[in-house]
Scaffold this motif. Structure first.
Motif, PDB file in Angstrom:
ATOM      1  N   VAL A  89       0.849  -1.189   0.000  1.00  0.00           N
ATOM      2  CA  VAL A  89       0.000   0.000   0.000  1.00  0.00           C
ATOM      3  C   VAL A  89       0.885   1.239   0.000  1.00  0.00           C
ATOM      4  O   VAL A  89       1.671   1.450   0.926  1.00  0.00           O
ATOM      5  N   GLU A  90       0.765   2.033  -1.056  1.00  0.00           N
ATOM      6  CA  GLU A  90       1.494   3.297  -1.168  1.00  0.00           C
ATOM      7  C   GLU A  90       0.583   4.328  -1.805  1.00  0.00           C
ATOM      8  O   GLU A  90      -0.075   4.042  -2.813  1.00  0.00           O
ATOM      9  N   ASP A  91       0.546   5.520  -1.224  1.00  0.00           N
ATOM     10  CA  ASP A  91      -0.238   6.626  -1.793  1.00  0.00           C
ATOM     11  C   ASP A  91      -1.682   6.212  -2.052  1.00  0.00           C
ATOM     12  O   ASP A  91      -2.256   6.514  -3.114  1.00  0.00           O
ATOM     13  N   SER A  92      -2.264   5.492  -1.106  1.00  0.00           N
ATOM     14  CA  SER A  92      -3.665   5.056  -1.172  1.00  0.00           C
ATOM     15  C   SER A  92      -3.917   4.020  -2.262  1.00  0.00           C
ATOM     16  O   SER A  92      -5.062   3.730  -2.610  1.00  0.00           O
ATOM     17  N   LYS A  93      -2.841   3.456  -2.846  1.00  0.00           N
ATOM     18  CA  LYS A  93      -2.959   2.420  -3.859  1.00  0.00           C
ATOM     19  C   LYS A  93      -2.540   1.080  -3.258  1.00  0.00           C
ATOM     20  O   LYS A  93      -1.562   1.013  -2.513  1.00  0.00           O
ATOM     21  N   LEU A  94      -3.281   0.030  -3.618  1.00  0.00           N
ATOM     22  CA  LEU A  94      -2.901  -1.330  -3.241  1.00  0.00           C
ATOM     23  C   LEU A  94      -2.306  -1.993  -4.478  1.00  0.00           C
ATOM     24  O   LEU A  94      -2.996  -2.251  -5.460  1.00  0.00           O
ATOM     25  N   PHE A  95      -0.993  -2.234  -4.437  1.00  0.00           N
ATOM     26  CA  PHE A  95      -0.278  -2.830  -5.559  1.00  0.00           C
ATOM     27  C   PHE A  95      -0.269  -4.354  -5.429  1.00  0.00           C
ATOM     28  O   PHE A  95      -0.294  -4.892  -4.323  1.00  0.00           O
ATOM     29  N   GLY A  96      -0.167  -5.034  -6.559  1.00  0.00           N
ATOM     30  CA  GLY A  96      -0.004  -6.479  -6.560  1.00  0.00           C
ATOM     31  C   GLY A  96      -0.727  -7.121  -7.724  1.00  0.00           C
ATOM     32  O   GLY A  96      -1.732  -6.593  -8.225  1.00  0.00           O
ATOM     33  N   LEU A  97      -0.223  -8.255  -8.175  1.00  0.00           N
ATOM     34  CA  LEU A  97      -0.811  -8.977  -9.300  1.00  0.00           C
ATOM     35  C   LEU A  97      -2.243  -9.396  -8.975  1.00  0.00           C
ATOM     36  O   LEU A  97      -2.499 -10.028  -7.953  1.00  0.00           O
ATOM     37  N   GLY A  98      -3.170  -9.030  -9.851  1.00  0.00           N
ATOM     38  CA  GLY A  98      -4.570  -9.371  -9.644  1.00  0.00           C
ATOM     39  C   GLY A  98      -5.336  -8.395  -8.783  1.00  0.00           C
ATOM     40  O   GLY A  98      -6.529  -8.588  -8.551  1.00  0.00           O
ATOM     41  N   SER A  99      -4.685  -7.336  -8.322  1.00  0.00           N
ATOM     42  CA  SER A  99      -5.378  -6.366  -7.468  1.00  0.00           C
ATOM     43  C   SER A  99      -6.516  -5.688  -8.215  1.00  0.00           C
ATOM     44  O   SER A  99      -7.625  -5.521  -7.705  1.00  0.00           O
ATOM     45  N   ASN A 100      -6.238  -5.318  -9.466  1.00  0.00           N
ATOM     46  CA  ASN A 100      -7.214  -4.614 -10.296  1.00  0.00           C
ATOM     47  C   ASN A 100      -8.038  -5.587 -11.135  1.00  0.00           C
ATOM     48  O   ASN A 100      -9.231  -5.402 -11.331  1.00  0.00           O
ATOM     49  N   ASP A 101      -7.394  -6.640 -11.626  1.00  0.00           N
ATOM     50  CA  ASP A 101      -8.041  -7.609 -12.514  1.00  0.00           C
ATOM     51  C   ASP A 101      -7.888  -9.007 -11.949  1.00  0.00           C
ATOM     52  O   ASP A 101      -6.876  -9.671 -12.186  1.00  0.00           O
ATOM     53  N   ALA A 102      -8.894  -9.462 -11.237  1.00  0.00           N
ATOM     54  CA  ALA A 102     -10.120  -8.743 -10.894  1.00  0.00           C
ATOM     55  C   ALA A 102     -10.369  -8.866  -9.392  1.00  0.00           C
ATOM     56  O   ALA A 102     -11.502  -8.968  -8.952  1.00  0.00           O
ATOM     57  N   GLY A 103      -9.257  -8.839  -8.611  1.00  0.00           N
ATOM     58  CA  GLY A 103      -9.395  -9.055  -7.178  1.00  0.00           C
ATOM     59  C   GLY A 103     -10.273  -8.046  -6.480  1.00  0.00           C
ATOM     60  O   GLY A 103     -11.080  -8.400  -5.610  1.00  0.00           O
ATOM     61  N   GLY A 104     -10.130  -6.766  -6.851  1.00  0.00           N
ATOM     62  CA  GLY A 104     -10.955  -5.734  -6.230  1.00  0.00           C
ATOM     63  C   GLY A 104     -12.434  -5.967  -6.480  1.00  0.00           C
ATOM     64  O   GLY A 104     -13.276  -5.804  -5.582  1.00  0.00           O
ATOM     65  N   CYS A 105     -12.763  -6.368  -7.710  1.00  0.00           N
ATOM     66  CA  CYS A 105     -14.158  -6.673  -8.047  1.00  0.00           C
ATOM     67  C   CYS A 105     -14.641  -7.894  -7.261  1.00  0.00           C
ATOM     68  O   CYS A 105     -15.755  -7.906  -6.713  1.00  0.00           O
ATOM     69  N   LEU A 106     -13.806  -8.923  -7.222  1.00  0.00           N
ATOM     70  CA  LEU A 106     -14.198 -10.167  -6.575  1.00  0.00           C
ATOM     71  C   LEU A 106     -14.504  -9.960  -5.097  1.00  0.00           C
ATOM     72  O   LEU A 106     -15.568 -10.367  -4.608  1.00  0.00           O
TER      73      LEU A 106
END
Length: 353
Positions: A89-106
């Motif tokens: 977590v940096e600058d209010s962003k959560l980094f990592g493989l699958g974070s955006n596609d599609a872990g956040g949605c899941l």
């Protein structure tokens, strides 16, 4: 309860990021999702690496709404500067493989399902499927679950859309095409060189336009994406292999696209690999879409493929995150996007449930 679910959802996403889950290798992330359902006393089932559940008061006489997103990922590309398997977590962003596609949605959909799980007298049944093999369009993904779960009347597929309403999505047909010629020694004249024969064929593919243009999805997009020919410098090959990627709008069936190209394309053969990845849509007048519009969401057509392609019912693609970050180096999702995603999913379903 929403605040607790949100906190737990973000924690689950961090665990998912730190647990490799390439397509067909999602057994450990499936177990993490199982642990969520156990924690919240939700009666769940697991089919291969798909984890699914029905709402507590499921009623066969009511229509059923599917909530779906996937927990498999692509492999990280070589441009990563951060550890793809570490939730940072940096600058209010959560980094990592699958974070955006599609872990956040899941995790947002899992939290939303949990919020409604015990509520009686809903207008729709709910079924959630945390699915596998989406990235590879594999045989043990959502497609395999449609004969396992109850009949679905409408679906929300969680993919990063900035929580805007993707009311249509292009389908996909991949073709293997051949352009033939006369093989020969490179030192001798040859007026039927397969590689040179490709010039006019490639130009045809570049210029070709399908007649029907969708109000939502625009034109059918045709792209030659691979080319292969020859084995050595002094031998003219007998044929050139092309791969043609066609993104199909909702004006055509995949079978119609095949019929048109096999009739008109100036190559010696053009054969589809599969017809199962169809375009998908939901009417703008559907209650689910109207509810989203009432919440200030905008509608659009999506050019990218998802598990919507295997559904035959009306389906809406909707989720936190931004599609342009998917499969990128140092993939991330904003924490605030997950918070907003859960809040909006809940508000959306409250309007129809």
């Amino acid at each position: 309860m929403i605040q607790k679910l949100t906190t737990d959802a973000i924690a689950l996403l961090k665990d998912l990021i730190e647990t490799p889950s390439f397509s067909s290798e999602e057994d450990k992330t499936a177990e993490l999702i199982v642990q969520w359902f156990q924690k919240y006393n939700i009666d769940y089932k697991r089919t291969v690496n798909n984890v699914w559940a029905l709402n507590k008061h499921f009623d066969d006489s009511k229509p059923t709404l599917l909530l779906n997103s996937h927990h498999d990922t692509v492999k990280p590309n070589t441009a990563y500067t951060k550890d793809p398997f570490k939730a940072i977590v940096e600058d209010s962003k959560l980094f990592g493989l699958g974070s955006n596609d599609a872990g956040g949605c899941l995790v947002s959909l899992i939290a939303t399902f949990t919020y409604f799980y015990e509520q009686p007298d809903l207008n729709y049944n709910l079924v959630i499927v945390a699915s596998a093999e989406e990235e590879s369009s594999g045989p043990n993904g959502l497609n395999s679950m449609l004969k396992v779960i109850p009949k679905i009347d409408v679906a929300i597929v969680g993919e990063p859309t900035l929580m805007q309403l993707a009311i249509a999505e292009k389908g996909l047909v991949v073709f293997d095409a051949k352009v033939k010629g006369t093989p020969s020694h490179s030192a001798h004249p040859n007026d039927d060189n397969a590689i040179y024969n490709c010039i006019s064929v490639l130009q045809w593919f570049k210029d070709y336009k399908f007649e029907k243009v969708s109000d939502v999805l625009g034109e059918v997009k045709l792209t030659v994406s691979q080319i292969k020919a020859g084995k050595q410098h002094n031998a003219v090959p007998a044929e050139v292999d092309l791969v043609v990627d066609v993104r199909v709008n909702d004006c055509y069936s995949n079978a119609e696209i095949v019929e048109i190209l096999q009739k008109e394309a100036p190559c010696d053969s053009i054969i589809p690999r599969s017809l199962r990845l169809n375009s998908s849509s939901i009417p703008k007048e559907h209650a689910l879409v109207k509810a989203g519009i009432a919440l200030g969401r905008e509608t659009y057509g999506s050019p990218t493929l998802s598990d919507q392609a295997v559904l035959t019912c009306p389906s809406l693609k909707l989720g936190p995150g931004d599609s342009t970050r998917s499969h990128s180096a140092d993939e991330f999702i904003y924490i605030s996007e997950i918070e907003e995603g859960i809040e909006l999913y809940v508000k959306l379903l409250e309007k129809i449930l």
